[in-house]
Scaffold this motif. Structure first.
Motif: not given
Length: 362
Positions: A221-236
């Motif tokens: 796998n060449t994984v894309f969107s590993p951060l769920a478009s930033g959701l998993l960073t906590g910024k939202y």
């Protein structure tokens, strides 16, 4: 882009970046790579593009992912321009692009017909200013084209030297199985990689649906969107910050933004807050780096594609490399308890499980 040695300005240094094989192939790719989706040639143009690519290259990232559809070819153009201006040696780079949506309207300007695969490849190479890419992906499966035509066309591209390998993106396991079957029947090369979305909230395809494909064909796998478009960073966690991806690309992510207001969306935010606490108190890291390390730790992950919009963001993401060794079975167990979404195993209908070693034979 075959530049004379006298024009090479930057020598590649892996800086300790781990490398993995791309699926069953002999190609080695960095555990973290960089992709230009929604950034290069779109929200990031000009000198900022060069700064991001330069920062990536100087910190061990030598794999760059793009697609003909990324801002209608502008992403490929930006990458080609930057590679040349930075004076990077072509053999130091792993360049991947994808075909399907095309850059213009027309009955044959997209899809996976032999015509578009061949003509689309040539146009992508021209925009990238290179003679070949390392991997060319089918950005989606074209259900209106016979699989034999798709497999033969990608093999033609490889035989011409325009790409070394081919892969798929967001194909179903059934579609992959058909591609391998056709390739084996005809003595041709099958896909070596899938580029699928995989993160803590999106797991079934990467962890369950593809399980038989991993065992049978060693797909990587060449994984894309590993951060769920930033959701998993906590910024939202407390809304949408100005300048964030959901703010800059609010039209594109409109349905995602709306979903965050639902009970399911609020439950995801609650889980991110718990992951934030775990990351800080037990691993001395951020939830974003925890999420990246979690995806990277998966044995079927060949590379994790980062989509940073600033050099400092990219450097922050790379701190995830130090988190991977900290993901002990105990920590993984705590993560799973928070997520509570691990894909269920296929039913055995009451039959006893195979022993630890025997199960790997099937």
């Amino acid at each position: 882009m075959v530049q004379p040695e006298s024009e090479i300005k930057l020598e590649y240094d892996s800086k300790g970046m781990p490398f993995r094989r791309l699926g069953p192939s002999g190609l080695r790719v960095p555990l973290f790579s960089y992709g230009g989706w929604l950034t290069l040639g779109q929200s990031v143009v000009g000198d900022p593009c060069k700064e991001i690519i330069k920062t990536a290259f100087e910190n061990g990232i030598n794999m760059f992912d793009t697609a003909e559809a990324y801002n209608k070819g502008e992403c490929e153009k930006e990458l080609g321009r930057v590679f040349k201006e930075l004076g990077l040696r072509r053999t130091d780079l792993v360049i991947t692009t994808k075909l399907f949506w095309g850059v213009r309207a027309g009955p044959n300007a997209g899809g996976l017909s032999r015509k578009h695969i061949i003509e689309g490849t040539q146009e992508s190479l021209a925009r990238l200013q290179v003679e070949y890419v390392d991997v060319i992906f089918a950005h989606r499966c074209d259900v209106n084209v016979p699989m034999e035509e798709i497999v033969r066309a990608f093999n033609y591209v490889i035989d011409k030297g325009w790409a070394f390998y081919w892969g798929t993106s967001e194909w179903t396991a059934q579609q992959l199985e058909e591609a391998y079957h056709v390739a084996n029947k005809l003595g041709l090369v099958g896909p070596v990689s899938e580029q699928c979305q995989h993160h803590m909230f999106h797991r079934d395809r990467a962890e369950k649906e593809y399980a038989p494909i991993y065992k049978k064909y060693h797909l990587g796998n060449t994984v894309f969107s590993p951060l769920a478009s930033g959701l998993l960073t906590g910024k939202y966690n407390d809304g949408i910050p100005k300048g964030s991806r959901f703010d800059v690309e609010k039209d594109f992510f409109s349905s995602t933004i709306k979903a965050l207001q639902s009970p399911e969306g609020q439950e995801k935010i609650r889980k991110v807050k718990e992951l934030t606490k775990l990351a800080k108190e037990e691993l001395d890291t951020t939830p974003g780096n925890l999420a990246l390390a979690w995806v990277a730790k998966n044995p079927n992950t060949s590379t994790v594609i980062l989509g940073a919009t600033k050099p400092e963001q990219l450097l922050e993401n790379l701190k995830a490399l130090k988190v991977i060794p900290k993901l002990t079975p105990e920590i993984i167990k705590k993560i799973e308890k928070i997520l509570d979404n691990k894909p269920e195993s296929h039913p055995t209908y009451g039959r006893p499980a195979l022993d630890e070693f025997g199960k790997h034979l099937y």
